[in-house]
Design a protein around this motif. Structure first.
Motif, PDB file in Angstrom:
ATOM      1  N   ASN A  79      11.913  -5.610   2.949  1.00  0.00           N
ATOM      2  CA  ASN A  79      11.043  -4.606   3.423  1.00  0.00           C
ATOM      3  C   ASN A  79       9.617  -5.476   3.504  1.00  0.00           C
ATOM      4  O   ASN A  79       8.867  -4.763   4.297  1.00  0.00           O
TER       5      ASN A  79
ATOM      6  N   ASP B 236       7.765   2.439  -4.594  1.00  0.00           N
ATOM      7  CA  ASP B 236       9.170   2.124  -3.994  1.00  0.00           C
ATOM      8  C   ASP B 236      10.132   2.150  -5.281  1.00  0.00           C
ATOM      9  O   ASP B 236      11.215   2.592  -4.874  1.00  0.00           O
TER      10      ASP B 236
ATOM     11  N   GLU C  74      16.603  -5.363  -1.054  1.00  0.00           N
ATOM     12  CA  GLU C  74      15.781  -4.361  -0.136  1.00  0.00           C
ATOM     13  C   GLU C  74      14.389  -4.484  -0.027  1.00  0.00           C
ATOM     14  O   GLU C  74      13.659  -4.508   0.778  1.00  0.00           O
ATOM     15  N   ILE C  75      13.911  -4.661  -1.255  1.00  0.00           N
ATOM     16  CA  ILE C  75      12.333  -4.836  -1.532  1.00  0.00           C
ATOM     17  C   ILE C  75      11.990  -6.327  -0.868  1.00  0.00           C
ATOM     18  O   ILE C  75      10.963  -6.103  -0.051  1.00  0.00           O
TER      19      ILE C  75
ATOM     20  N   ALA D  85      15.082   1.236  -4.634  1.00  0.00           N
ATOM     21  CA  ALA D  85      15.525   0.085  -3.744  1.00  0.00           C
ATOM     22  C   ALA D  85      15.848  -1.051  -4.585  1.00  0.00           C
ATOM     23  O   ALA D  85      15.368  -1.435  -5.756  1.00  0.00           O
ATOM     24  N   SER D  86      16.962  -1.865  -3.949  1.00  0.00           N
ATOM     25  CA  SER D  86      17.440  -2.947  -4.886  1.00  0.00           C
ATOM     26  C   SER D  86      16.339  -4.076  -4.538  1.00  0.00           C
ATOM     27  O   SER D  86      15.350  -4.143  -3.720  1.00  0.00           O
TER      28      SER D  86
END
Length: 235
Positions: A10, A162, A6-7, A2-3
């Motif tokens: 999320n 992740d 994105e983290i 994950a970038s």
């Protein structure tokens, strides 16, 4: 993987959960039934933590005992030659001990007077700053992460996962942050048993860790205690 964006997307509204050194999601022992134990040693870096206890490395090499070395970016930057030596030594695995040696928290929880990361983005940076540094400078792709102070919250532990890293705790505290005398370290090290993950430090040469470890390891070898790195023990 994950970038950063994105983290943040999320986890920005996720509660931190429990905060500590042995919360759900942290590997605090080896898999059930393990007959080996793991010595893990931290190098924390910073003004009071950038030393090098060569006695510990020499002892491990003399007895040919593998160990997992959790290295903070600040320490690595202070010791480029030693880093090259450690990376090339097949007895040791190099793992991620963070960028600034901060407790890992999404809301700034503190421990031992040290304020943790204050947001999801800072959690990402604390993990991935050093992850990328060790990869780009030394070709090391870390598989485990231990935050500064070994404290993190449940959300940060999930972020580690992740990002492809297993958060690593411990079942046996060998030196209380390199503050114990040699006699106390020796006594604690002799308690190693199969399945244990022991936590010590190799960045404080004035501590009792090196001498205590050197005294205790022959006793463990007489008991046929075998050691492995975290990678070896969790394959």
């Amino acid at each position: 993987m994950a970038s950063r964006e994105e983290i943040i997307a999320n986890y920005q509204n996720v509660a931190p959960g429990e905060f500590g050194p042995d919360i759900p999601g942290i590997k605090v022992a080896l898999p059930p039934g393990s007959t080996v134990a793991a010595i893990t040693l931290d190098a924390c870096g910073g003004p009071n933590g950038s030393g090098l206890d060569r006695q510990i490395l020499d002892t491990l090499r003399y007895f040919q005992i593998p160990a997992t070395l959790f290295i903070n970016q600040r320490w690595a930057q202070e010791h480029p030659e030693t880093m090259g030596e450690l990376v090339d030594d097949t007895l040791f695995d190099i793992e991620n001990h963070g960028t600034k040696h901060l407790p890992l928290s999404v809301d700034g929880q503190a421990v031992y007077g040290i304020e943790g990361t204050r947001s999801v983005g800072e959690v990402y940076d604390e993990i991935m700053g050093n992850q990328e540094y060790l990869r780009s400078e030394y070709g090391v792709q870390c598989q485990f992460f231990r935050p500064g102070t070994a404290f993190l919250d449940e959300t940060s532990a999930q972020i580690c996962l992740d990002l492809g890293l297993t958060p690593a705790g411990f079942s046996l505290n060998l030196d209380n942050g390199a503050t114990l005398p040699a006699e106390s370290v020796e006594e604690r090290v002799t308690h190693f048993a199969g399945g244990d993950i022991g936590l010590g430090h190799f960045n404080i040469p004035s501590s009792g860790t090196g001498t205590g470890l050197a005294r205790a390891l022959p006793q463990l070898m007489e008991r046929d205690i075998e050691f492995a790195t975290l990678r070896q023990a969790t394959r």
